[in-house]
Each structure stands twice: as C-alpha cells, then as structure tokens.
Scaffold this active site. Structure first.
Site, PDB file in Angstrom:
ATOM      1  CG  HIS A   1      -1.597  -7.489  -1.873  1.00  0.00           C
ATOM      2  ND1 HIS A   1      -2.864  -7.465  -2.394  1.00  0.00           N
ATOM      3  CD2 HIS A   1      -1.552  -6.476  -0.966  1.00  0.00           C
ATOM      4  CE1 HIS A   1      -3.558  -6.490  -1.826  1.00  0.00           C
ATOM      5  NE2 HIS A   1      -2.773  -5.872  -0.958  1.00  0.00           N
TER       6      HIS A   1
ATOM      7  CG  ASP B   1      -0.160   0.147   2.522  1.00  0.00           C
ATOM      8  OD1 ASP B   1      -0.279   1.195   3.158  1.00  0.00           O
ATOM      9  OD2 ASP B   1       0.588  -0.793   2.895  1.00  0.00           O
TER      10      ASP B   1
ATOM     11  CG  ASP C   1       2.842 -16.072  -7.480  1.00  0.00           C
ATOM     12  OD1 ASP C   1       2.712 -14.883  -7.111  1.00  0.00           O
ATOM     13  OD2 ASP C   1       3.483 -16.399  -8.495  1.00  0.00           O
TER      14      ASP C   1
ATOM     15  CD  GLU D   1       0.737  -5.884   1.995  1.00  0.00           C
ATOM     16  OE1 GLU D   1       0.638  -4.659   1.835  1.00  0.00           O
ATOM     17  OE2 GLU D   1       0.148  -6.511   2.901  1.00  0.00           O
TER      18      GLU D   1
END
Length: 575
Positions: free
Chosen positions: A491, A181, A544, A553
C-alpha cells in the site's frame, strides 16, 4: 500506521494464506547469517525426523535430532525449532529431512545484510518530496517532482478551514513522504531521524563506509547524513517564529492512488502543538551533536532551533494536538498523551548538546518509565541516550536509564528463549505496524548488547531480524525485493501508480495483526480487503494486497529500525 484509503484496489494480486501452512517447509532467514551469529530454523509440524545440514558438495556438516514440539499461540501452529549455529564456515548450505531436500539454500558469510542496509536507507531518497527522482539515481522508479510545497497554507487562516482571510502561507519544501500517502509529519519524522542518526552514533565507521547512489548536495557529508539532512531541512521550515512547531504538512484528506505530481489539492501546515515541538527539539539537539564536526554552522543553527522549541513547549505544556473534523490525514496523536515522554527525550538530548544544567534538572523531575519505543512513546529514546552517553549525565540518571533498557531487554530475551518461534515479542507487539515493533524490539536488544557486550542480547536481535526476513508463518521476507519471496503489492501510492511491476526495493511493510481496519466485514464498502484475518491469529493476519493499509503499507518509522537492526548486525559481526 496511516489510516489511508485509496479509491482503486480492484484486481490487485494478493497472498491471503500462510505459505508455511501450504508447504510445511522450514522457515529461516532468507538472506543468511554471519558466521558467528545464532542461526535458528523453525519447522511447522511434528515430524519425527531430524535435520541435516549439507554443503553444496553433499557433505553433511551438521546432524540434529528432532526436537520437542511446541505450540505458538500467535499462529496456532505446532512447530519444532532447530539451532544450526554450529555451522560457521562461510558457504551455501541446504537442509535435508528424511533424506529429502527441503526449503531454500541458507547462506553463511560476511556482509549478508549489506545490500539490505543500503536499500532500506536508499528508500528514503525514493520518499523525497519537492524534487524529481532522476533515472541515474532512481532507475526505473524515476518520477517527476511532486509537492514543491512552496505555498503551504497555515491551517485556520483561510476561509476553507475556518479563517477570515486568504490564508497565511509558508514555504515548507523538502522532507520525506511519511508512508504510503503524501503527508509529512513532524512526530513520525522525529523518531525516524533519531533512529537513522543512532546508526551513525553507534556504528560510525560502518556508517561512513556506506554508499548507495544518491545526488550529492553536501559531498563532504557521509551519505547517511546527506539523506537525513534532506528531512531536517524540511523540519526546520515547520518552526514558527515563536519557536512552536506545526504538526504536519498534508492535504485535508488522503489522495487517491496517483503519482505525487498529480496530487494537486491544497497543502496545509496544521496546528502547532507541544508533542511535535518537543520531538523537533529532541532530534534537532541530537543532530547538532552529530553534525558538529562536519558542519558547525549547520549544527549551531539547528541547536538554536531546538532550544527555541523547548522554550515554547515549556510555555505551552498542555497544548496537545487535536485532529480537526475536516482533516482526515494521519493524526499521530495517541489518546493518552501527556507529553512527559517527549519532555524526557528533549531534555536528555538538549542536556547532552548544551550541558546546561536546567535540562538535566528537568530530566531528574521526569524519570524514565518502562515503556518501549514507538512514535507515541519516546521514553526509550531518552533512556538510550542517557545510558550510552553516561559520561555526560549524573550517576543516578545513568543508573536509571541502564535499568530501563536492560529490564526491557531481559523481558524480551526471556520471551525469545521460550517462544516456539524464538521471537522476542510481547502480546502488544502485534499491533498496527507489528513489523516495526519487532525491529524496535531488536533495537532495544542491540542497545543492551552495546551496554554489556553480552552476546545473548545480540542473539535476541538476530531473532527479530530473522522473523522479518523469513522466519515467520508467511514464509516470506517482509521487505520488498529481498529474499526468495517478498511483498509485491504494498500500500504505497507511488508503487500503485507508477506502471512498474516491481515495487521499490527495501521497503518494510507493516506486518500482520488483528486490527482488521481495512477488512470488508459488512460487505457494504467494496474497496475494502477480503477477510485475511479469519483465523483470528495475529501472526497470520496479513495480505500482500494494496488494499491493506493496515498490514501492507510502508512508513519511514518502520524502515528506520529495520535499517538500524541490519546495520548493527553487519557492523558488530564484520568489524
């Protein structure tokens, strides 16, 4: 790590089964080994045949009989473990079983992890906020600047977050995106910067030799310290005038899978608190020592910031972070927080940096606990500091610190010696970010080696890196772009949205565990992952797929111990 949820996951490629279960081949470090390193091959199953190691001319250089079969509780497999450490001559080798070639080639030689070290460190450049990544440095992963963060709202001062006015604004540019993020978090930056600076402190000659093509703002700095300063400069912006430090800069909720430049929501500096302030104090004090000989003015500046932060924390010892109800980004606040480990670490670093007795007095009143290192408990970082910088501390503190490090290392080594997979991992290592737990376990073992020069600790560290680089039930490296098989769909919002097939190389994905936070168990939320953990075995619970924020992530505090572990083995074996 970050409990992040993207809106778009449909159609992402996935790997939901164990490669080793499908192919039953040998599992081994796919990058290779230094000549004098321990070299372990794990073979699933109970084959009665032995193992031959042959060079590329077909000459047999080692023959081993079939070993005993052991069960590994974390995968439910029967496996056999072969030790091929006797192969020391540099070269490329192949494994044969029952006269058939099995697996992939094995490399023995110098500098087998050098590219990995550089890529795992360069990834921090790819995580930079507030600046464009230009093609001459970023290649096909070039992108526009995102999150200039020149008008960050102090949470609680604007009407949207419960305040009465238009909002107090600070400038909080630079720094690294924390994970998949776009938040920037002080607590996680603290342990990350410590780990990167520890590479420089423990292996300065090797660290000075590293270059990996990043823009140079401070050309007299070694490149490692150049990269670290980019984040230190951001951390400095998070300190208020009274010395307290804000917890994070983020939007109120996670963005979707967009490039940084397209995340337009308001950014907030959220809540001063004691744990963020102490992590800040500790790492600024550490950095002041590291930078002192190359930039005294900067060293003096960050040391003052560290002392101001510690003074604020002493005045607000119970001011812990509590995630507001309208904030849904990463909290970095464990439920059992008491601040003792952060005070311990900050006092140790500040005493080394200043030699002011009251910091050591505080440390004497708050002695080490047996806990290993992660962002939620930094006790071991204090133990590392005191144990290795023994000339600076009282003898009883040094003895306690060494005991803490060596007890943890001995417990890890005992597990590694008896584990079917030869992996020094505790049951609690299989948690969110399990791969970082393995790397941090390796870091403990390296520090034990530095204290004792006992090679058995170095062997344990090697086992940890072997697991991350292919000696695992998935038969893959957990690092993008490295090895014969590696993650393709992390991710990671930039990778999800950049229209480039290959992910940025050098990213360590979080790894398997049974948390199942992202699995569609009730069938009501169609953005969640399929049930990749059906076997209820932690080492198999990985996919994956970009949907898996729980296992796939990436994060700065996961890459840092990977870089440390690989750099340590490079520096020690190739000095």
């Amino acid at each position: 790590m970050n409990f992040s949820k993207s809106a778009f996951f449909a159609g992402a490629a996935s790997v939901a089964v164990s490669f080793s279960s499908a192919f039953a081949g040998p599992l081994v470090n796919q990058l290779g080994f230094a000549p004098d390193a321990e070299k372990i091959v794990v073979y699933p199953g109970s084959d009665a045949n032995g193992l031959e190691v042959r060079d590329l001319n077909g000459k047999t250089v080692l023959k081993l009989k079939a070993p005993m079969v052991y069960d590994w509780e974390y995968s439910g497999e029967e496996v056999q473990t072969f030790d091929i450490s006797a192969v020391k001559k540099p070269g490329t080798y192949r494994l044969f079983r029952g006269k058939e070639y099995v697996g992939t080639p094995i490399v023995v030689g110098k500098n087998v992890y050098d590219d990995l070290v550089k890529a795992s460190l360069k990834w921090f450049y790819y995580q930079r906020a507030s600046m464009p990544l230009e093609p001459q440095y970023a290649g096909k992963w070039a992108r526009a600047a995102g999150h200039k963060d020149n008008r960050v709202i102090v949470y609680g001062t604007d009407k949207a977050t419960g305040g009465k006015g238009n909002g107090q604004v600070i400038k909080s540019d630079r720094g690294w995106y924390d994970a998949g993020d776009y938040g920037k978090y002080i607590v996680n930056s603290g342990i990350t910067v410590f780990t990167l600076l520890e590479i420089y402190e423990n292996f300065p000659k090797y660290a000075d030799s590293l270059t990996w093509n990043i823009p140079r703002e401070f050309p007299k700095y070694p490149e490692l310290l150049e990269e670290v300063r980019y984040n230190l400069d951001w951390m400095l912006t998070m300190q208020d005038k009274d010395g307290g430090v804000y917890h994070k800069v983020s939007t109120l909720r996670f963005s979707g899978s967009v490039l940084p430049e397209n995340d337009k929501d308001a950014r907030y500096a959220i809540i001063k608190n004691v744990t963020a302030t102490l992590d800040f104090a500790a790492v600024m004090a550490q950095a002041s020592v590291v930078y002192k000989n190359i930039d005294k003015a900067y060293s003096d500046k960050i040391l003052k910031a560290a002392e101001d932060a510690y003074a604020w924390a002493k005045m607000h010892p119970q001011q812990f972070y509590k995630q507001p109800a309208d904030v849904q980004t990463g909290s970095y606040a464990p439920g059992d927080e008491n601040g003792k480990d952060e005070f311990r670490w900050a006092a140790a670093e500040l005493y080394r940096a200043t030699k002011k007795q009251y910091y050591q007095d505080d440390l004497k009143q708050n002695l080490f606990t047996p806990d290993g290192a992660w962002w939620g408990n930094v006790n071991m970082l204090a133990a590392f500091r005191v144990a290795l910088d023994s000339a600076d501390f009282d003898k009883e503190l040094v003895a306690a610190a060494k005991k803490t490090v060596l007890n943890e290392a001995n417990n890890l080594r005992a597990v590694g010696d008896t584990s079917a997979y030869r992996l020094p991992a505790f049951p609690w290592s299989w948690n969110w970010g399990s791969n970082s737990a393995m790397a941090n376990n390796g870091m403990v073992l390296v520090h034990a080696y530095l204290l004792t020069k006992d090679k058995s600790y170095l062997d344990g560290a090697q086992q940890c890196l072997d697991y991350l680089l292919g000696k695992n039930p998935q038969d893959m490296t957990y690092v993008t772009g490295f090895g014969y098989r590696s993650p393709r769909n992390p991710h990671h919002r930039p990778s999800e949205s950049d229209m480039v097939d290959d992910p940025v190389p050098g990213m360590l994905v979080g790894g398997p565990h049974l948390g199942k936070q992202d699995i569609n168990l009730d069938g009501k939320e169609n953005w969640k992952c399929p049930n990749y953990a059906a076997a209820d075995k932690p080492a198999l619970a990985y996919i994956d797929n970009r949907c898996s924020y729980a296992t796939n992530e990436v994060a700065i505090n996961w890459n840092a111990p990977l870089a440390y572990l690989a750099a340590a083995l490079e520096a020690i074996y190739n000095k």
